[in-house]
Design a protein around this motif. Structure first.
Motif, PDB file in Angstrom:
ATOM      1  N   PHE A 198       2.223   1.105  -3.690  1.00 34.07           N
ATOM      2  CA  PHE A 198       3.266   2.117  -3.746  1.00 34.07           C
ATOM      3  C   PHE A 198       3.739   2.385  -5.175  1.00 34.07           C
ATOM      4  O   PHE A 198       3.630   3.504  -5.683  1.00 34.07           O
ATOM      5  N   ASP A 199       4.219   1.343  -5.841  1.00 29.64           N
ATOM      6  CA  ASP A 199       4.861   1.488  -7.152  1.00 29.64           C
ATOM      7  C   ASP A 199       4.026   2.297  -8.143  1.00 29.64           C
ATOM      8  O   ASP A 199       4.513   3.225  -8.772  1.00 29.64           O
ATOM      9  N   GLN A 206       3.694   5.948  -7.203  1.00 25.88           N
ATOM     10  CA  GLN A 206       4.976   6.628  -7.272  1.00 25.88           C
ATOM     11  C   GLN A 206       5.408   6.853  -8.722  1.00 25.88           C
ATOM     12  O   GLN A 206       5.853   7.937  -9.088  1.00 25.88           O
ATOM     13  N   ALA A 235       1.359   4.819   1.188  1.00 22.49           N
ATOM     14  CA  ALA A 235       2.771   4.424   1.138  1.00 22.49           C
ATOM     15  C   ALA A 235       3.619   5.449   0.397  1.00 22.49           C
ATOM     16  O   ALA A 235       4.733   5.754   0.817  1.00 22.49           O
ATOM     17  N   VAL A 290       6.120  -0.524   3.916  1.00 18.98           N
ATOM     18  CA  VAL A 290       6.472   0.862   4.215  1.00 18.98           C
ATOM     19  C   VAL A 290       6.723   1.098   5.685  1.00 18.98           C
ATOM     20  O   VAL A 290       7.503   1.963   6.051  1.00 18.98           O
ATOM     21  N   TYR A 346      10.384  -2.707  -5.596  1.00 19.61           N
ATOM     22  CA  TYR A 346      10.636  -1.325  -5.974  1.00 19.61           C
ATOM     23  C   TYR A 346      10.923  -0.415  -4.783  1.00 19.61           C
ATOM     24  O   TYR A 346      11.887   0.343  -4.800  1.00 19.61           O
ATOM     25  N   LEU A 347      10.096  -0.538  -3.732  1.00 22.41           N
ATOM     26  CA  LEU A 347      10.192   0.405  -2.607  1.00 22.41           C
ATOM     27  C   LEU A 347      11.547   0.375  -1.898  1.00 22.41           C
ATOM     28  O   LEU A 347      12.202   1.409  -1.751  1.00 22.41           O
ATOM     29  N   LEU A 363      14.392   1.495  -4.239  1.00 24.33           N
ATOM     30  CA  LEU A 363      14.392   2.937  -4.460  1.00 24.33           C
ATOM     31  C   LEU A 363      15.024   3.655  -3.267  1.00 24.33           C
ATOM     32  O   LEU A 363      15.825   4.578  -3.426  1.00 24.33           O
TER      33      LEU A 363
END
Lengths: 338, 290
Positions: free
Chosen positions: A280-281, A284, A295, B131, B221-222, B225
């Motif tokens: 993800f990171d 993104q 994700a 997620v 992070y996810l 955020l």
């Protein structure tokens, strides 16, 4: 008497164990079980994120929108994508084109971005896990051999791993600058490769290799660490015996190291692949909405477009995909043999 | 061609050292680049081609600037992020260690029914795609009405708790059974022998496991955020750095970003270097023995 005491102790242990495990299970229930059920349910609705509208149950519509695709023949001279792809009940957009024996076909999907994100995530995972396994093995072998300062080296090898992913993404993003301000363009132009203006992160052909390079750098230490742990379990006497039998280093590697390292490699592979599939990171921070991983597409649907129902369906699809991968992987590699 | 044993040995040495140097450069170069970039002024950052050491654009003499560090430490968002991250990561770590140690003791040393199932349920959590639970977790947090910071602490436990439990379980298993038995002979209840005899012995393991949990919480992070999207004052360091956009909107302040990157990385690197031997041991126990 002694027997009775033992029985009392056993009961005591049983009830203590229950009490001690209770907090863990309550937390996991709240954090995982309930959200999972909730996600599963929401995926069949048109719920909006932070919205005030009434939520409707819409059945499989989200899944249909995400996963529908079609193949149609197209005459590239006279027809456009819009002429051949169905538009009702859902609109299909062009995903890619193929040419079989002079006949042109067009592949359309109703959610092109999602299908692309699946493809990109799998490509990303495959290459980054493959490269970091090879590099991790090399690093582990080198750090495991005898030389002065190997302790320091073992510590240094952990540095990329200790850096926050977002930070390493920004660091590499800076090195990947699209002019000779950036390290890579400077270096390549000095070597006479490229024009010094390669836009690593905006040019579609360069995005994937760049992102993979960053991930490989960041996670090779973790791989090396797991493999190093595996290497240290192999008894040194095996190598001595091989030496006596006159086997060379390469021969030793393939007939002793590799087979005995297999369990460690298998575990590391499972860990890293599952991790990579959830990436993800990196996507993104560096690519934002220009290119998605599964994700980051999920995140965009939830936060940018506020489609909570749709985002939940994506979550369920990712979950099923990763679960499938985990099972096949574990079966294939025989991780649970022990 | 037949090589003498001596040439072979020398060649091997040369090969090994070449590899060592290559790995050294590969692992450290990006961080080195971040450090030198953080010491460059805006004009030096724009120099083409980029210089390996900060140099004056006119005279090409070596010249460092600490301007980026000064402005990073004047950036309220970043300082607040550091503070938030410290609180969130520390609290998460402490909670996971306490709850995890309880569970690990039960799983590692007590005899009870359903142990295998309990162990595998906890293990399966580590394989979870974060997620997937994102939307559901957001709903839980909304229903409970908790603010961003506690939400992050709670949600981080989804990955730190299984991890601490898992690793600590193998440490407890390795402690000799006689310790607990002799404590019990002396009249201690199982919980007392856990608290006074076994727990102190696992202190080193607690430190290592805690460090690893801290790093993963510090890194997250996810969730951060998502949970801080409507509460910017709760942003953690990774979010602050990802959203870094200096005082002037016209371009990204790369010098400052790199300075911030160096500032947040150095404490973690010191921690990791300090504990590196234990980290290897900790991961071995957790991963390979499983």
């Amino acid at each position: 008497m002694g027997n009775k005491k033992m029985k009392g102790l056993a009961q005591q242990e049983q009830s203590l164990a229950t009490k001690l495990l209770l907090p863990t299970f309550l937390i996991l229930l709240l954090l995982a079980a309930y959200p999972l059920i909730q996600v599963f349910y929401t995926s069949f609705t048109d719920k909006r994120f932070a919205g005030v509208n009434k939520t409707n149950f819409i059945g499989l519509k989200n899944y249909q929108k995400l996963l529908s695709f079609t193949i149609k023949e197209i005459d590239p001279k006279t027809q456009r994508a819009i002429d051949v792809l169905p538009r009702r009940p859902i609109r299909f957009k062009e995903l890619s084109r193929i040419n079989i024996f002079g006949k042109h076909y067009i592949i359309g999907a109703s959610d092109v971005e999602f299908i692309k994100s699946i493809k990109d995530t799998i490509t990303f995972s495959f290459w980054s896990v493959l490269l970091e396994t090879i590099l991790g093995l090399i690093v582990a072998l080198v750090v495991n051999s005898n030389f002065r300062g190997k302790g320091a080296m073992r510590a240094i090898m952990l540095v990329p791993w200790a850096i926050i992913t977002v930070v390493s993404a920004r660091m590499w993003g800076w090195m990947f600058q699209s002019t000779r301000i950036g390290f890579f363009n400077s270096l390549l132009s000095q070597l006479g490769i490229g024009n010094g203006n390669i836009s690593f992160l905006t040019n579609e052909a360069w995005q994937m290799p760049s992102i993979i390079a960053i991930d490989v750098w960041k996670t090779t230490p973790f791989m090396a660490l797991l493999l190093l742990a595996g290497l240290q379990v192999i008894p040194g006497s095996l190598y001595e015996a091989a030496e006596v039998d006159g086997a060379g280093k390469i021969r030793q590697f393939f007939s002793i190291t590799l087979p005995l390292l297999k369990p460690a490699i298998a575990i590391a592979l499972v860990f890293r692949t599952l991790d990579a599939l959830r990436v993800f990171d990196l996507f993104q921070v560096l690519l934002s909405t220009r290119r998605f991983s599964m994700a980051s597409y999920n995140y965009a649907q939830l936060i940018n477009y506020r489609n909570m129902g749709m985002a939940s369906s994506i979550g369920v699809i990712i979950f099923i995909l990763i679960f499938g991968f985990a099972i096949t992987y574990i079966k294939m590699l025989g991780v649970d043999d022990e | 061609m037949i090589m003498s044993k001596k040439t072979k040995k020398i060649l091997g040495k040369v090969g090994l050292w070449t590899m060592v140097i290559l790995i050294f450069v590969y692992m450290l170069f990006p961080f080195y680049w971040a450090i030198i970039s953080s010491l460059k002024t805006e004009a030096q950052l724009q120099m083409m081609p980029a210089t390996f050491i900060p140099r004056d654009p006119m005279t090409h003499k070596i010249s460092f600037s600490f301007k980026n560090y000064i402005s990073v430490f004047q950036n309220i968002g970043f300082i607040r992020g550091l503070w938030n991250s410290t609180i969130v990561a520390t609290t998460t770590t402490v909670l996971s260690l306490i709850v995890g140690a309880f569970a690990a003791f039960a799983l590692g040393k007590l005899r009870f029914k359903g142990k295998r199932i309990a162990l595998y349920t906890i293990l399966s959590m580590t394989m979870f795609p974060q997620v997937t639970v994102l939307t559901g977790l957001y709903a839980v947090v909304n229903v409970l009405g908790i603010s961003a910071m506690p939400s992050m602490i709670l949600s981080y436990m989804i990955f730190t708790l299984p991890f601490t439990t898992w690793v600590l379980t193998s440490f407890f298993k390795d402690l000799p059974v006689e310790l607990m038995q002799s404590a019990q002979v002396d009249g201690a209840t199982p919980f007392q022998s856990f608290k006074y005899v076994l727990l102190p012995l696992t202190a080193p393991a607690l430190v290592t496991t805690g460090l690893l949990a801290f790093i993963s919480a510090w890194n997250e992070y996810l969730f951060a955020l998502t949970f801080t999207s409507i509460e910017p004052t709760a942003r953690t360091v990774p979010i602050a750095i990802a959203l870094f956009s200096g005082k002037i909107a016209r371009q990204e302040p790369f010098g400052e970003i790199m300075a911030a990157a160096v500032v947040v990385t150095i404490p973690i690197i010191i921690l990791v270097l300090f504990f590196q031997k234990r980290i290897v041991a900790g991961l071995t126990a957790g991963a390979v023995k499983g």
